[in-house]
Structures are given as C-alpha cells and as structure tokens.
Design an enzyme around this catalytic site. Sequence first.
Site, PDB file in Angstrom:
ATOM      1  N   HIS A 420      -9.217  -7.060   4.532  1.00 13.02           N
ATOM      2  CA  HIS A 420      -9.445  -8.467   4.194  1.00 13.02           C
ATOM      3  C   HIS A 420     -10.823  -8.667   3.561  1.00 13.02           C
ATOM      4  O   HIS A 420     -11.412  -9.749   3.674  1.00 13.02           O
ATOM      5  CB  HIS A 420      -9.331  -9.324   5.464  1.00 13.02           C
TER       6      HIS A 420
HETATM    7  C1  LIG Z   1      -2.413  -3.247   1.963  1.00 11.40           C
HETATM    8  C2  LIG Z   1      -2.948  -4.632   2.149  1.00 11.40           C
HETATM    9  C3  LIG Z   1      -2.365  -5.471   3.107  1.00 11.40           C
HETATM   10  C4  LIG Z   1      -2.849  -6.771   3.259  1.00 11.40           C
HETATM   11  N1  LIG Z   1      -2.176  -7.621   4.094  1.00 11.40           N
HETATM   12  C5  LIG Z   1      -2.532  -8.925   4.125  1.00 11.40           C
HETATM   13  C6  LIG Z   1      -1.745  -9.881   4.837  1.00 11.40           C
HETATM   14  O1  LIG Z   1      -0.682  -9.580   5.374  1.00 11.40           O
HETATM   15  N2  LIG Z   1      -2.201 -11.171   4.893  1.00 11.40           N
HETATM   16  C7  LIG Z   1      -3.360 -11.569   4.286  1.00 11.40           C
HETATM   17  O2  LIG Z   1      -3.727 -12.738   4.400  1.00 11.40           O
HETATM   18  N3  LIG Z   1      -4.079 -10.697   3.556  1.00 11.40           N
HETATM   19  C8  LIG Z   1      -3.677  -9.410   3.428  1.00 11.40           C
HETATM   20  N4  LIG Z   1      -4.372  -8.537   2.634  1.00 11.40           N
HETATM   21  C9  LIG Z   1      -5.506  -9.068   1.863  1.00 11.40           C
HETATM   22  C10 LIG Z   1      -5.058  -9.900   0.658  1.00 11.40           C
HETATM   23  O3  LIG Z   1      -3.866  -9.383   0.094  1.00 11.40           O
HETATM   24  C11 LIG Z   1      -6.195  -9.892  -0.359  1.00 11.40           C
HETATM   25  O4  LIG Z   1      -7.360 -10.415   0.261  1.00 11.40           O
HETATM   26  C12 LIG Z   1      -5.914 -10.711  -1.610  1.00 11.40           C
HETATM   27  O5  LIG Z   1      -4.676 -10.356  -2.172  1.00 11.40           O
HETATM   28  C13 LIG Z   1      -7.052 -10.465  -2.600  1.00 11.40           C
HETATM   29  O6  LIG Z   1      -6.860 -11.227  -3.756  1.00 11.40           O
HETATM   30  P1  LIG Z   1      -7.843 -11.042  -4.994  1.00 11.40           P
HETATM   31  O7  LIG Z   1      -7.290 -11.854  -6.098  1.00 11.40           O
HETATM   32  O8  LIG Z   1      -9.237 -11.260  -4.548  1.00 11.40           O
HETATM   33  O9  LIG Z   1      -7.752  -9.481  -5.375  1.00 11.40           O
HETATM   34  P2  LIG Z   1      -6.496  -8.593  -5.753  1.00 11.40           P
HETATM   35  O10 LIG Z   1      -5.233  -9.279  -5.370  1.00 11.40           O
HETATM   36  O11 LIG Z   1      -6.755  -7.245  -5.195  1.00 11.40           O
HETATM   37  O12 LIG Z   1      -6.508  -8.561  -7.343  1.00 11.40           O
HETATM   38  C14 LIG Z   1      -7.410  -7.842  -8.128  1.00 11.40           C
HETATM   39  C15 LIG Z   1      -6.678  -7.413  -9.394  1.00 11.40           C
HETATM   40  O13 LIG Z   1      -7.632  -7.046 -10.375  1.00 11.40           O
HETATM   41  C16 LIG Z   1      -7.193  -5.878 -11.027  1.00 11.40           C
HETATM   42  N5  LIG Z   1      -8.394  -5.220 -11.538  1.00 11.40           N
HETATM   43  C17 LIG Z   1      -9.388  -4.627 -10.828  1.00 11.40           C
HETATM   44  N6  LIG Z   1     -10.340  -4.168 -11.666  1.00 11.40           N
HETATM   45  C18 LIG Z   1      -9.950  -4.511 -12.913  1.00 11.40           C
HETATM   46  C19 LIG Z   1     -10.536  -4.322 -14.195  1.00 11.40           C
HETATM   47  N7  LIG Z   1     -11.724  -3.693 -14.345  1.00 11.40           N
HETATM   48  N8  LIG Z   1      -9.884  -4.776 -15.291  1.00 11.40           N
HETATM   49  C20 LIG Z   1      -8.671  -5.412 -15.154  1.00 11.40           C
HETATM   50  N9  LIG Z   1      -8.072  -5.611 -13.957  1.00 11.40           N
HETATM   51  C21 LIG Z   1      -8.721  -5.178 -12.846  1.00 11.40           C
HETATM   52  C22 LIG Z   1      -6.484  -5.100  -9.936  1.00 11.40           C
HETATM   53  O14 LIG Z   1      -5.596  -4.144 -10.491  1.00 11.40           O
HETATM   54  C23 LIG Z   1      -5.772  -6.215  -9.179  1.00 11.40           C
HETATM   55  O15 LIG Z   1      -4.501  -6.486  -9.706  1.00 11.40           O
HETATM   56  C24 LIG Z   1      -3.938  -7.227   2.483  1.00 11.40           C
HETATM   57  C25 LIG Z   1      -4.538  -6.371   1.541  1.00 11.40           C
HETATM   58  C26 LIG Z   1      -4.047  -5.094   1.362  1.00 11.40           C
HETATM   59  C27 LIG Z   1      -4.684  -4.202   0.324  1.00 11.40           C
END
Ligand SMILES: Cc1cc2nc3c(=O)[nH]c(=O)nc-3n(C[C@H](O)[C@H](O)[C@H](O)COP(=O)(O)OP(=O)(O)OC[C@H]3O[C@@H](n4cnc5c(N)ncnc54)[C@H](O)[C@@H]3O)c2cc1C
Length: 482
Positions: A420
């Site tokens: 998280h």
């Molecule tokens: C295995 C797992 C299980 C989880 N389970 C839960 C749950 O059940 N409940 C909950 O509340 N939270 C859960 N979480 C946490 C939650 O899913 C994340 O906190 C949330 O999805 C993060 O969102 P975000 O948009 O910050 O990042 P992300 O959703 O990680 O998105 C980042 C995106 O940016 C892309 N990216 C990265 N670098 C670059 C670049 N240089 N150029 C272009 N694209 C790039 C990546 O490929 C990715 O698609 C879990 C996380 C994981 C990994």
Amino acid sequence: MSAARAVDVIVVGGGSCGSVVAARLSEDPSCSVMLLEAGSGFGSLGDVPQDILDARILPIGPQSAWVDTYRAELTPSLTRTVARGRVLGGSGAVNGGYFIRARPSDFDAWPTSWSFDDVLPYYCKLENDMDFSGSFHGDAGPMPVSRVTEDSMSPLTEMFVDAARRAGFADDPDKNSPRSAGGIGPVPRNIFRGVRTNAAVAYLLPASSRANLTVLDGARALAVTFDGMRANGVTLARGQSVEHLRADRVILCAGSVRTPQLLMLSGIGPARHMVEKGISVKLDHPRVGRGFSDHPEVGVYYELSDPSVSRSPIEVVLHVDDLEIRPYSVPFDRMIPGLAIGDPMIGVGLMRPQSRGDITLRTDDPADTPLVRYRYLETESDRSALSAGLGMIGDMMGGVAPLATVVGDPLLGRLGTSLHLSGSCAMGDDGSVLDDSCRVRGIDGLYVLDTSAFPVVPTRGPHATAIMLAERGADLVRGTVA
Ligand SMILES: Cc1cc2nc3c(=O)[nH]c(=O)nc-3n(C[C@H](O)[C@H](O)[C@H](O)COP(=O)(O)OP(=O)(O)OC[C@H]3O[C@@H](n4cnc5c(N)ncnc54)[C@H](O)[C@@H]3O)c2cc1C
C-alpha cells in the site's frame, strides 16, 4: 530522436489513477490527452486478459507479464521481492480487490482543502454501491462496489467470523460508512460477479472512442522536459525508438515507486543524491522519495484439513484499534500462479505505523528499479502493536485451527508488506513536494496525481482513496473542483 508531437496534457502511467485522470480530462473535447503506459494495453473488454478480470487470481507470480518487480528492504536484515502492476489498470488490475474508503479522521493529516467533507462527494462519484444507498454512497459511478453475503462466504471466512463474534467483536456491516466504528464485517470490493474491475476497464474503455484521447501502451516515460522552470513535455521510449512529446501540462501517475524515480531522473529531488548519480539538478526538492508509509503485515499460517475452494482473496476484515486482521479466503498458492507458500494465512496489518521509508536511485538508468527501504519495526510502538495482534489471533483462533509456530524472531519471521506504499512525493506544508492542488512546488505545469501524493498511507487499503484523489485531482487540473 524523432520530431516532437504536441498535445495539451500528457498523463504518465495508465494505472489506477492515470486511467481516471486521462478519462476525466478528455471529457472536454477541446483538450487533447495522451496517456503513456509502460506495460501492455487493451482496446476493448474482450481483449482484457482473463487473469486480470478473474478476481480469484492474483496475477503477480514469477511468470506474470503484468507486473514490475523490485527488491525491497523491509528491514536492514529482511529483503523481499515486491510486485506492482505494469499494465493498463496498474496495480489495481492485479490487486486483492478490496476497495474501502479511508476513515474521516485520516484526512486530519491532509491539507485542509482535503477534509472528509471535501472528498466525500468524490468517493460517491466514483462508485456504484450495490449494497448500500443514501447520502454516503454513490449509485452511478464507474467502479462497482459489492460485499460478500453471509450465505456465500468461504468456509475459512465463516470460521473466522464465528471466532470473532465469539470473542465479542461487534458486527460492522458497512465499512464505508463514516459512522463505522470498527469490528467484523464484509469488506467492500471492486468485484462484482467474480470480475475484478480496474480503473482502465471502468474509466478508459468507455472513453476509448474519443478523438482527443490517445493511449500509447508499451511507452515508458524516461524524463520530464522543461522550458526554464515550466514542464513542457516528456521523453519516452517505445520499442527501440525514443521520442519527445510536447505538452502544456504533464501529470505524473506512475505510482508511488516510479513517480519519485521519474522526478529524480528529471532533476527534481534531493540535490546531493542526484549529483551522486550524475544527474544535473533542476530543482532541489529534499522530500522527493522520502518519508513514505505503508502497512506492515505479519502473517499467521495455520493448518486445516480442507483449505477450501477457489475464491477471491479477502471477504471480511476485522478492525480493532490500529490493526486490520485479514483472514485470507484461500491459501496464497491457489491465488498466485507460481507461488510456493501454501498454508492458509491470517494477516495482521498495522494501519497507522510510525515507520517511514525512502526511495532512492540505484543508477540514472530509467530501466533500473530504484532502491526501496521501508524501515519496518524500527519503533517499539510498531513492534508491540503487531505483537499484540499476533497474540489476539492466537487467543481468537487457538481453539479453532492449529496455528503455525515460528522459530526465531516472531515478528521478523512473518513480516511482509501490504503493498500500500503511499506518500513518496506528498502534498502538505510549504516544504512538501506538492501543494494542495498536487502541483510540484517550484515547477509550472507539472502535477503528481497518484498514491505518491497522499500525505500518509490511509488507515485502510488505498485503492478507493487513489481513485478518489484522481477524480478530485482531475477537477483541480481543469479548475472545476466541487
Ligand atoms: C499485488 C497488489 C495487491 C494490492 N491489493 C490491494 C487491495 O486489495 N486493496 C487496496 O486498497 N489496495 C491494494 N493494493 C494497492 C493499490 O492497488 C495501489 O495502491 C493502487 O493501485 C496504486 O495506484 P497508482 O495509480 O498510484 O499506481 P499504479 O496503479 O501502480 O499505476 C502506475 C502505472 O504507471 C505505469 N508506469 C510506471 N512507470 C512508468 C513510466 N516511466 N512510463 C509510463 N508508465 C509508467 C505502471 O506500469 C502502472 O500501470 C495492492 C497493490 C498490489 C501491487
């Protein structure tokens, strides 16, 4: 490098937040939006890989094509391989599907313009709650929210609920209500009829026919580019080609590990550290990558003769003080293809940890993963809270299931992370990386709208709050915040 194309807005990262931001900003047909996603994409629901939609599978195992993995130091003596989504939909496309709001008091740590009253309309806007209605719930948003019913719980969940009730914990049927006082209850999930709905499916696919929205998959941003102290585009790699894309505004949504890395590769971060890595400094921002928080989790493994059928990972949770007790509905080797750990597990998550970690660069190569140090268990208060949780599980479940014994340090032997990670480029006071509109302080036209921007990890799972932040962030960018 090929000649620069130009758009109004570049969104870097098509994960949980980036999908929402790109879809919302492209609602204005006069705003051209380019979304860059490093991982694979899909153009219709029929193209979405089955293991991403099937809520019974966590597609994060060693063979997964949908994740970015990195070595993370949980403590100086404990290193683990940690995964995050690298696919359209991001970590939300591969996660546990538990989709719960932060508590109203969590927003006391946020800037005053992000009070619970300010964010509640966005929690409602994003969801279609199948179980609860009324002023605290939404019924028309893109993300479906539903809960397991008593008669459809897995045998493991049922066993845990019975034990919690016998131990005197109160029922907590609506954990998304601001009035929820903790206890045992079904966890709200972005799972409906067995399908895990990620933000790309919910927000981007319905917007895919818009002429002003372009989604480039397999496109990795290497650095933000500048005209003086104004962001004016991104350098990106796609296949063998490197390209410069120009834009009036750049919005980083690369997630809480890659966003601080990208800022530092662009010369924004702790000056001394960047100089050590051979990066020329654009702006000294000491807190980029510093002070993140996440929920440490210790697992109690146990044995049962019939460890149940195939299920989504988590159906109920028990909230007691700052602990979240997670009785996983199926053993992890059934959920994660290729994983060896087989026994059923109850996780004890510490939801208000004192530990703070940091993300630093190993090298100036964008393809390299940064170094992630969690510093878990450093304070006596975190250690004793987790130990108390283990003791509580022992008391509750001791008569029900044989619990595993661990040789050595009882905490270290069972320590993991909830994945998280939040707050690696936080918004906050004058010294913080972001102002309360999620703009990078000192640079015009550059925003961070993902879990990096949280001031601190919420005391619940972050996914619903990530999408709320992206919804409200999109309104802040276009100047229409409610
Ligand atoms: C295995 C797992 C299980 C989880 N389970 C839960 C749950 O059940 N409940 C909950 O509340 N939270 C859960 N979480 C946490 C939650 O899913 C994340 O906190 C949330 O999805 C993060 O969102 P975000 O948009 O910050 O990042 P992300 O959703 O990680 O998105 C980042 C995106 O940016 C892309 N990216 C990265 N670098 C670059 C670049 N240089 N150029 C272009 N694209 C790039 C990546 O490929 C990715 O698609 C879990 C996380 C994981 C990994």
